[in-house]
Motif scaffolding. Structure first.
Motif, PDB file in Angstrom:
ATOM      1  N   SER A  50       0.871  -1.174   0.000  1.00  0.00           N
ATOM      2  CA  SER A  50       0.000   0.000   0.000  1.00  0.00           C
ATOM      3  C   SER A  50       0.907   1.223   0.000  1.00  0.00           C
ATOM      4  CB  SER A  50      -0.840   0.095   1.273  1.00  0.00           C
ATOM      5  OG  SER A  50      -1.430  -1.115   1.574  1.00  0.00           O
ATOM      6  N   PHE A  51       0.434   2.263  -0.653  1.00  0.00           N
ATOM      7  CA  PHE A  51       1.218   3.497  -0.666  1.00  0.00           C
ATOM      8  C   PHE A  51       0.295   4.682  -0.421  1.00  0.00           C
ATOM      9  CE2 PHE A  51       2.651   7.100  -3.469  1.00  0.00           C
ATOM     10  CZ  PHE A  51       3.556   7.602  -2.566  1.00  0.00           C
ATOM     11  N   VAL A  52       0.651   5.508   0.526  1.00  0.00           N
ATOM     12  CA  VAL A  52      -0.143   6.708   0.807  1.00  0.00           C
ATOM     13  C   VAL A  52       0.788   7.904   0.926  1.00  0.00           C
ATOM     14  CG1 VAL A  52      -1.744   7.831   2.414  1.00  0.00           C
ATOM     15  CG2 VAL A  52      -1.889   5.367   2.043  1.00  0.00           C
ATOM     16  N   GLU A  53       0.424   8.968   0.224  1.00  0.00           N
ATOM     17  CA  GLU A  53       1.138  10.235   0.366  1.00  0.00           C
ATOM     18  C   GLU A  53       0.303  11.137   1.276  1.00  0.00           C
ATOM     19  OE1 GLU A  53       1.326  12.764  -3.095  1.00  0.00           O
ATOM     20  OE2 GLU A  53       3.283  13.562  -2.500  1.00  0.00           O
ATOM     21  N   ILE A  54       0.876  11.502   2.393  1.00  0.00           N
ATOM     22  CA  ILE A  54       0.164  12.337   3.360  1.00  0.00           C
ATOM     23  C   ILE A  54       0.276  13.800   2.940  1.00  0.00           C
ATOM     24  CG2 ILE A  54       0.039  13.037   5.800  1.00  0.00           C
ATOM     25  CD1 ILE A  54      -0.526  10.042   5.360  1.00  0.00           C
ATOM     26  N   VAL A  55      -0.855  14.477   2.868  1.00  0.00           N
ATOM     27  CA  VAL A  55      -0.843  15.898   2.521  1.00  0.00           C
ATOM     28  C   VAL A  55      -0.536  16.702   3.786  1.00  0.00           C
ATOM     29  CG1 VAL A  55      -2.182  17.846   1.652  1.00  0.00           C
ATOM     30  CG2 VAL A  55      -2.489  15.558   0.656  1.00  0.00           C
ATOM     31  N   SER A  56       0.638  17.292   3.798  1.00  0.00           N
ATOM     32  CA  SER A  56       1.044  18.114   4.937  1.00  0.00           C
ATOM     33  C   SER A  56       2.060  19.125   4.429  1.00  0.00           C
ATOM     34  CB  SER A  56       1.696  17.242   6.028  1.00  0.00           C
ATOM     35  OG  SER A  56       2.427  18.064   6.922  1.00  0.00           O
ATOM     36  N   ASP A  57       1.996  20.326   4.912  1.00  0.00           N
ATOM     37  CA  ASP A  57       2.991  21.319   4.482  1.00  0.00           C
ATOM     38  C   ASP A  57       4.099  21.458   5.520  1.00  0.00           C
ATOM     39  OD1 ASP A  57       1.916  22.778   6.537  1.00  0.00           O
ATOM     40  OD2 ASP A  57       1.444  24.554   5.340  1.00  0.00           O
ATOM     41  N   LYS A  58       4.225  20.483   6.414  1.00  0.00           N
ATOM     42  CA  LYS A  58       5.191  20.621   7.514  1.00  0.00           C
ATOM     43  C   LYS A  58       6.572  20.048   7.201  1.00  0.00           C
ATOM     44  CE  LYS A  58       1.710  21.021  11.130  1.00  0.00           C
ATOM     45  NZ  LYS A  58       0.536  20.140  10.993  1.00  0.00           N
ATOM     46  N   GLY A  59       6.742  19.508   6.007  1.00  0.00           N
ATOM     47  CA  GLY A  59       8.067  19.029   5.616  1.00  0.00           C
ATOM     48  C   GLY A  59       8.368  17.632   6.150  1.00  0.00           C
ATOM     49  N   HIS A  60       9.627  17.252   6.032  1.00  0.00           N
ATOM     50  CA  HIS A  60      10.086  15.919   6.415  1.00  0.00           C
ATOM     51  C   HIS A  60       9.667  15.561   7.841  1.00  0.00           C
ATOM     52  CE1 HIS A  60      12.632  12.399   6.412  1.00  0.00           C
ATOM     53  NE2 HIS A  60      13.308  12.840   7.453  1.00  0.00           N
ATOM     54  N   ASP A  61       9.812  16.492   8.766  1.00  0.00           N
ATOM     55  CA  ASP A  61       9.536  16.212  10.173  1.00  0.00           C
ATOM     56  C   ASP A  61       8.071  15.924  10.469  1.00  0.00           C
ATOM     57  OD1 ASP A  61      11.995  16.096  11.277  1.00  0.00           O
ATOM     58  OD2 ASP A  61      11.907  17.995  12.352  1.00  0.00           O
ATOM     59  N   ALA A  62       7.209  16.053   9.473  1.00  0.00           N
ATOM     60  CA  ALA A  62       5.787  15.754   9.691  1.00  0.00           C
ATOM     61  C   ALA A  62       5.601  14.342  10.228  1.00  0.00           C
ATOM     62  CB  ALA A  62       5.000  15.942   8.394  1.00  0.00           C
ATOM     63  N   PHE A  63       6.516  13.436   9.922  1.00  0.00           N
ATOM     64  CA  PHE A  63       6.354  12.053  10.396  1.00  0.00           C
ATOM     65  C   PHE A  63       6.424  11.959  11.919  1.00  0.00           C
ATOM     66  CE2 PHE A  63      10.998  11.730  10.512  1.00  0.00           C
ATOM     67  CZ  PHE A  63      11.237  10.811  11.522  1.00  0.00           C
ATOM     68  N   LEU A  64       7.007  12.978  12.550  1.00  0.00           N
ATOM     69  CA  LEU A  64       7.104  13.014  14.018  1.00  0.00           C
ATOM     70  C   LEU A  64       5.912  13.720  14.650  1.00  0.00           C
ATOM     71  CD1 LEU A  64      10.823  14.192  14.187  1.00  0.00           C
ATOM     72  CD2 LEU A  64       9.981  11.897  14.736  1.00  0.00           C
ATOM     73  N   LEU A  65       5.088  14.354  13.827  1.00  0.00           N
ATOM     74  CA  LEU A  65       4.077  15.274  14.359  1.00  0.00           C
ATOM     75  C   LEU A  65       2.689  14.632  14.407  1.00  0.00           C
ATOM     76  CD1 LEU A  65       5.335  18.432  12.444  1.00  0.00           C
ATOM     77  CD2 LEU A  65       5.936  17.689  14.750  1.00  0.00           C
ATOM     78  N   ASP A  66       1.752  15.407  14.883  1.00  0.00           N
ATOM     79  CA  ASP A  66       0.370  14.944  15.013  1.00  0.00           C
ATOM     80  C   ASP A  66      -0.309  15.046  13.642  1.00  0.00           C
ATOM     81  OD1 ASP A  66      -2.063  14.186  15.901  1.00  0.00           O
ATOM     82  OD2 ASP A  66      -2.507  16.031  17.005  1.00  0.00           O
ATOM     83  N   GLU A  67      -0.224  13.966  12.891  1.00  0.00           N
ATOM     84  CA  GLU A  67      -0.773  13.950  11.534  1.00  0.00           C
ATOM     85  C   GLU A  67      -1.863  12.881  11.456  1.00  0.00           C
ATOM     86  OE1 GLU A  67      -0.242  15.909   9.021  1.00  0.00           O
ATOM     87  OE2 GLU A  67       1.575  16.992   9.645  1.00  0.00           O
ATOM     88  N   PRO A  68      -3.114  13.259  11.738  1.00  0.00           N
ATOM     89  CA  PRO A  68      -4.204  12.279  11.824  1.00  0.00           C
ATOM     90  C   PRO A  68      -4.303  11.348  10.602  1.00  0.00           C
ATOM     91  CG  PRO A  68      -4.961  14.410  12.607  1.00  0.00           C
ATOM     92  CD  PRO A  68      -3.584  14.615  12.068  1.00  0.00           C
ATOM     93  N   THR A  69      -4.079  11.875   9.418  1.00  0.00           N
ATOM     94  CA  THR A  69      -4.183  11.024   8.231  1.00  0.00           C
ATOM     95  C   THR A  69      -3.133   9.919   8.263  1.00  0.00           C
ATOM     96  OG1 THR A  69      -4.729  13.070   7.077  1.00  0.00           O
ATOM     97  CG2 THR A  69      -4.505  11.088   5.725  1.00  0.00           C
ATOM     98  N   MET A  70      -1.948  10.274   8.733  1.00  0.00           N
ATOM     99  CA  MET A  70      -0.898   9.265   8.843  1.00  0.00           C
ATOM    100  C   MET A  70      -1.310   8.194   9.861  1.00  0.00           C
ATOM    101  SD  MET A  70       3.174   9.777   9.691  1.00  0.00           S
ATOM    102  CE  MET A  70       2.966  10.504  11.322  1.00  0.00           C
ATOM    103  N   PHE A  71      -1.855   8.625  10.986  1.00  0.00           N
ATOM    104  CA  PHE A  71      -2.260   7.662  12.013  1.00  0.00           C
ATOM    105  C   PHE A  71      -3.395   6.775  11.494  1.00  0.00           C
ATOM    106  CE2 PHE A  71      -1.006  11.308  15.029  1.00  0.00           C
ATOM    107  CZ  PHE A  71       0.324  10.960  14.934  1.00  0.00           C
ATOM    108  N   ASP A  72      -4.374   7.378  10.819  1.00  0.00           N
ATOM    109  CA  ASP A  72      -5.500   6.607  10.280  1.00  0.00           C
ATOM    110  C   ASP A  72      -5.010   5.575   9.265  1.00  0.00           C
ATOM    111  OD1 ASP A  72      -7.127   8.132  11.828  1.00  0.00           O
ATOM    112  OD2 ASP A  72      -7.963   9.331  10.192  1.00  0.00           O
TER     113      ASP A  72
END
Lengths: 391, 391
Positions: free
Chosen positions: A351-373
């Motif tokens: 599976s491949f998902v691109e998370i829409v976030s403008d927070k850059g690389h560090d978004a993977f450390l942040l509160d990104e509901p789409t990533m968690f879902d």
């Protein structure tokens, strides 16, 4: 081999973390990619949650360049939150009520696993640059030795972002049978020229600092504070997007109404960067920074397979969930797509998902509901398949 | 005031360049944005081509951060080509058979115009950090004094890329009546948070070098070689696109078949960057780097006009040709569009062209036929309007 409690602070934090440090490779040393041998060597790790009876609920989390095993805080050195508290914990995506989460400090690190700051048994002094250069594959080999020690045959999942994602990919290539699932986030199958270039700037900044003393600063009881801080500052810019920097700081001034016409940190972004540099120095070893960035630069998963990435994944049965972030310019989505294409070419389960976030690389450390879902859904499906809900 | 031949090397290069150094501000010093006063001060410049009788064919070229007045080579220090030989010369877009091209070393520079390396008349020693902080507007004011000295009322065009483009925009705002046309290339009306951040890394690298000696290195006859080299390396990455770095270097190794498992420059991109750093140190002053980056950081054309960029351009009659480059992530096209929008809002005469190139910010220095065609067409039209073809 005997475990010993590594960090009382972390163990008593209320996060139900257990911290250990083990000696590995005592009987058979780890043969590194460089052909040097390492062993016995110390490996420090934390665990969160409880291993189930058939040892099928273990998740190995692989940390990034400047991360460590302290996924949950307080961090024993900085006292701050753990680096992945948004992701890991009771009721979180990596639910510690359900999964047994393991995170080990990487080989070459500076939080308990053997690294250049440790004593070289052959000289009785700190390794410094005598420490062998390590690779992402070496890090994974050491982690595999840890799993052997823990008597865990197969991981339910191996998960990590950035350099952690590189380790995840290496795991799936080196030990596909030990990875039921694999989740590389904001990563790539090789380090790009631009990434090598940024790392080289950081290394040169450290090496330019006379206090670095050709890597022997621990002998002389000095530390390349300024060089390491500059390296961190340069690196830190690459972890954020231009949009994130603009939103956070723009051209706002720091504690003043007018520019100073001088070289103080007039702008908030300067003050922020300087703080990032200074606080990093307090918790990280300069030589570790050299060694770990080098390991990342050397990473090229296709290289050992005739330059064809798909060949690295032949017959892999691991289920992949690959995640990228739209505004990540360090490991852009195109790099994740390369991995997806290679996996598709061998009809792997991906599976491949691109998370829409403008927070850059560090978004993977942040509160990104789409990533968690996304990741939560993937893991739930895989857990059913693995029979985890029944245990 | 008397001219004196500044660089015999350049003057004798066969490029028909004339090099001069003049003393300006002897009667009335230049009052800087910081409220410090400067004068008399030296300004070094080169001219290419011949000024026509009614002085209507003069083009002022404004150079970028690490550029200087030597548009055409050989450069008197490095011996290399000039930085804009693709653009300027007989039969080129800025045709020296037709136009009189002037380029002056910026205020704060290190190629003959007054800068921090010069003698402070009040102390008799090198300025160092006693040199006043300067702004892009100050640079333009000094250039305007040069034009007064040359008795040129109106420029046919003011043209520049990167920091040169910032000066162009400032010219059009400060002296619209003196600019028949204005061509900012790969520039912006303000420096972004990310750009400030990269500059701050460079400055911290210089200041971290003990040889910098709080800016007083010339007194002690030292030089922050390593710090300035690191600053240049960090900057240089931002001038190129990821695609350009990938195409040029990829993961190719330098003079070896295998990685060294060490910290030598294994990769070509490392070797290239190190070379960029080392060669830069030979021709540039570390304090100048601090002062000029600071001037760029401070640049915010809207700030003096209530934060509304359009207000800066009220009633401007200058004809604009604004050029951006698709792969420029330092001064992305969006920044140029902001300028275009502001000019449109005051019904100014503006053309805008985005050049398709994957070479990054530095494409403005390279052989980009579309850029030459665009600019050539714009200048030809303007020359007719100005009656230049008839002179």
């Amino acid at each position: 081999m005997t475990d010993r409690q590594f960090s009382a602070t972390a163990a008593n934090s209320g996060n139900s973390a257990d911290g250990f440090r083990v000696q590995l490779g005592g009987n058979k040393p780890l043969r590194l990619d460089s052909e040097a041998e390492l062993g016995p060597f110390a490996m420090a790790y934390q665990t969160y949650g409880t291993l189930n009876q058939d040892k099928s609920n273990a998740i190995l989390v692989c940390h990034a360049l400047t991360g460590d095993q302290f996924i949950l805080g307080p961090h024993p050195v900085s006292g701050r939150s753990g680096w992945w508290e948004h992701m890991v914990g009771p009721g979180k995506t990596l639910d510690t009520a359900r999964y047994y989460v393991i995170c080990a400090n990487v080989l070459g690190g500076c939080m308990g696993t053997v690294g250049p700051q440790d004593i070289n048994p052959q000289t009785g002094a700190s390794y410094g640059l005598d420490f062998p250069v390590i690779t992402i594959k070496d890090m994974v080999e050491a982690q595999a030795m840890l799993l052997d020690y823990l008597e865990i045959d197969q991981l339910f999942s191996v998960i990590g972002g950035s350099m952690g994602g590189m380790q995840v990919l290496q795991w799936a290539v080196s030990y596909p049978e030990r990875c039921f699932t694999a989740v590389p986030i904001a990563a790539a199958a090789r380090h790009s020229a631009q990434n090598i270039a940024f790392h080289e700037v950081g290394r040169q900044a450290i090496m330019a600092d006379p206090e670095w003393s050709e890597g022997g600063y621990l002998v002389g009881d000095t530390f390349p504070v300024r060089g390491l801080a500059v390296a961190r500052m340069a690196g830190h810019i690459t972890y954020l997007s231009e949009a994130a920097l603009h939103r956070k700081f723009g051209r706002e001034l720091q504690d003043r109404a007018e520019v100073s016409y001088g070289f103080d940190a007039d702008f908030q972004v300067e003050s922020y960067l300087r703080h990032q540099g200074i606080s990093f120095v307090e918790r990280f070893d300069a030589n570790s920074y050299l060694y770990i960035t080098r390991a990342m630069d050397y990473f090229d998963l296709a290289a050992e397979h005739g330059g064809v990435l798909a060949n690295a994944f032949q017959d892999v049965e691991t289920r992949f969930c690959i995640i990228s972030i739209t505004s990540d310019w360090l490991y852009p989505t195109s790099e994740s797509r390369e991995v997806v294409r290679a996996l598709n070419a061998v009809a792997a389960n991906v599976s491949f998902v691109e998370i829409v976030s403008d927070k850059g690389h560090d978004a993977f450390l942040l509160d990104e509901p789409t990533m968690f879902d996304t990741l939560g859904g993937f893991l739930n499906g895989a857990a059913k398949l693995r029979g985890l809900d029944l245990t």
